[in-house]
Scaffold this motif. Structure first.
Motif, PDB file in Angstrom:
ATOM      1  N   ARG A   6       0.848  -1.315  -0.075  1.00 27.21           N
ATOM      2  CA  ARG A   6       0.066   0.003  -0.060  1.00 27.21           C
ATOM      3  C   ARG A   6       0.824   1.293  -0.057  1.00 27.21           C
ATOM      4  O   ARG A   6       0.431   2.546  -0.166  1.00 27.21           O
ATOM      5  N   SER A   7       2.018   1.184   0.462  1.00 34.16           N
ATOM      6  CA  SER A   7       2.864   2.267   0.274  1.00 34.16           C
ATOM      7  C   SER A   7       3.725   2.826  -0.994  1.00 34.16           C
ATOM      8  O   SER A   7       3.777   1.858  -1.702  1.00 34.16           O
ATOM      9  N   VAL A   8       3.808   3.919  -0.936  1.00 33.22           N
ATOM     10  CA  VAL A   8       4.911   4.452  -2.046  1.00 33.22           C
ATOM     11  C   VAL A   8       6.203   4.714  -1.587  1.00 33.22           C
ATOM     12  O   VAL A   8       6.369   5.756  -0.708  1.00 33.22           O
ATOM     13  N   ILE A   9       7.087   4.189  -2.028  1.00 35.78           N
ATOM     14  CA  ILE A   9       8.567   4.321  -1.454  1.00 35.78           C
ATOM     15  C   ILE A   9       9.167   5.453  -2.378  1.00 35.78           C
ATOM     16  O   ILE A   9       9.363   5.215  -3.612  1.00 35.78           O
ATOM     17  N   TYR A  10       9.625   6.469  -1.967  1.00 33.65           N
ATOM     18  CA  TYR A  10      10.462   7.410  -2.286  1.00 33.65           C
ATOM     19  C   TYR A  10      12.145   7.390  -2.034  1.00 33.65           C
ATOM     20  O   TYR A  10      12.396   7.438  -0.748  1.00 33.65           O
ATOM     21  N   SER A  11      12.905   7.556  -3.206  1.00 33.87           N
ATOM     22  CA  SER A  11      14.461   7.736  -2.671  1.00 33.87           C
ATOM     23  C   SER A  11      15.046   8.603  -3.763  1.00 33.87           C
ATOM     24  O   SER A  11      14.486   8.923  -4.608  1.00 33.87           O
ATOM     25  N   ALA A  12      16.086   9.086  -3.073  1.00 31.22           N
ATOM     26  CA  ALA A  12      16.702  10.193  -3.953  1.00 31.22           C
ATOM     27  C   ALA A  12      17.487   9.712  -5.258  1.00 31.22           C
ATOM     28  O   ALA A  12      17.920   8.309  -5.271  1.00 31.22           O
ATOM     29  N   SER A  13      17.540  10.272  -6.214  1.00 31.83           N
ATOM     30  CA  SER A  13      18.447   9.952  -7.308  1.00 31.83           C
ATOM     31  C   SER A  13      19.720  10.679  -7.306  1.00 31.83           C
ATOM     32  O   SER A  13      19.781  11.790  -7.957  1.00 31.83           O
ATOM     33  N   TYR A  14      20.776   9.871  -6.902  1.00 28.94           N
ATOM     34  CA  TYR A  14      21.920  10.443  -6.680  1.00 28.94           C
ATOM     35  C   TYR A  14      22.368  10.800  -8.014  1.00 28.94           C
ATOM     36  O   TYR A  14      23.594  11.907  -7.967  1.00 28.94           O
ATOM     37  N   ALA A  15      22.241  10.145  -8.907  1.00 30.85           N
ATOM     38  CA  ALA A  15      22.813  10.475 -10.333  1.00 30.85           C
ATOM     39  C   ALA A  15      22.245  11.604 -10.715  1.00 30.85           C
ATOM     40  O   ALA A  15      23.107  12.559 -11.165  1.00 30.85           O
ATOM     41  N   GLN A  16      20.956  11.960 -10.529  1.00 33.37           N
ATOM     42  CA  GLN A  16      20.486  13.101 -11.160  1.00 33.37           C
ATOM     43  C   GLN A  16      21.108  14.325 -10.310  1.00 33.37           C
ATOM     44  O   GLN A  16      21.275  15.438 -10.795  1.00 33.37           O
ATOM     45  N   LEU A  17      21.219  14.226  -8.965  1.00 34.32           N
ATOM     46  CA  LEU A  17      21.761  15.251  -8.235  1.00 34.32           C
ATOM     47  C   LEU A  17      23.298  15.528  -8.594  1.00 34.32           C
ATOM     48  O   LEU A  17      23.661  16.958  -8.651  1.00 34.32           O
ATOM     49  N   THR A  18      23.942  14.421  -9.013  1.00 38.08           N
ATOM     50  CA  THR A  18      25.320  14.796  -9.718  1.00 38.08           C
ATOM     51  C   THR A  18      25.368  15.454 -10.792  1.00 38.08           C
ATOM     52  O   THR A  18      26.004  16.364 -11.082  1.00 38.08           O
TER      53      THR A  18
END
Lengths: 111, 111
Positions: B69-81
């Motif tokens: 039921r959850s939507v898990i979000y995570s940082a896109s380190y490649a895009q930040l770079t």
DNA sequence: TCAATTGTTCAAGGATGATTGAAATATGGA
DNA sequence: TCCATATTTCAATCATCCTTGAACAATTGA
């Protein structure tokens, strides 16, 4: 750098004209470029140029000095670095595999 | 990364709530955090949480996956770079004293 | 299937930001 | 002093963004 300064810094970059101005100044190096030259480089009216330069300076991303009739603007590399470090500090909860807050290192790391 | 993507990326960071969300995800690491947990961490209503998560995801700075039921979000380190590299590329007109586009190196360099 | 949990979408509002042209300020030279 | 150059300030207009609450959608377990 605190959160408020960081928001102001990113807001300064979140606009096509200002991002172009900053990149121009980053490329130009420490000697900087006169306001008028920045404006004509990007095809802008003086008032528009001045408005965006003021926003960038208020955010601390650029600095200015007067030289005769011209006002010379240059990038503040230290402030740009602080902004990037603010974003990346404590990456991955300080996982020891990550050597520093430097983004290119993060790109190669376990993240 | 082109200028439009960079503006969108910085715009995503140019807001107190979103910057707090991104820092939370950068700290959390690759496993990510559920939308609800992000919202309650920062004391936000679900619609507000969802609005800002969508903006960050549209900018490519975070990614999502559904887990039950959850939507898990995570940082896109490649895009930040990429975003950071876009800002710093061609620094000082490619002066050879600067080894790369990495901001911490720039901080120590002739700039 | 029904209900509970978890997130997202939508419309309305109030607030903030960008552009323009005109007027004002600062500097240097005739 | 007077004028030209260089830049900033200001007010008005238009556009965009953020928040809120209510309704909608997806998933799971009873």
């Amino acid at each position: 750098m605190d959160e408020g300064q960081a928001v102001q810094g990113f807001a300064a970059l979140a606009q096509e004209t200002r991002l172009a101005v900053l990149k121009l100044l980053v490329k130009a190096g420490p000697e900087g470029v006169a306001a008028g030259a920045i404006g004509s480089s990007l095809g802008m009216q003086p008032s528009r140029t001045s408005f965006h330069l003021a926003q960038l300076e208020r955010a601390g991303l650029i600095v200015s000095r007067r030289e005769s009739r011209s006002v010379i603007y240059s990038a503040s590399y230290a402030q740009l670095t602080s902004l990037i470090q603010f974003l990346m500090e404590d990456c991955c909860a300080g996982d020891p595999r990550i050597v520093s807050g430097c983004a290119p290192i993060i790109a190669k790391c376990a993240c």
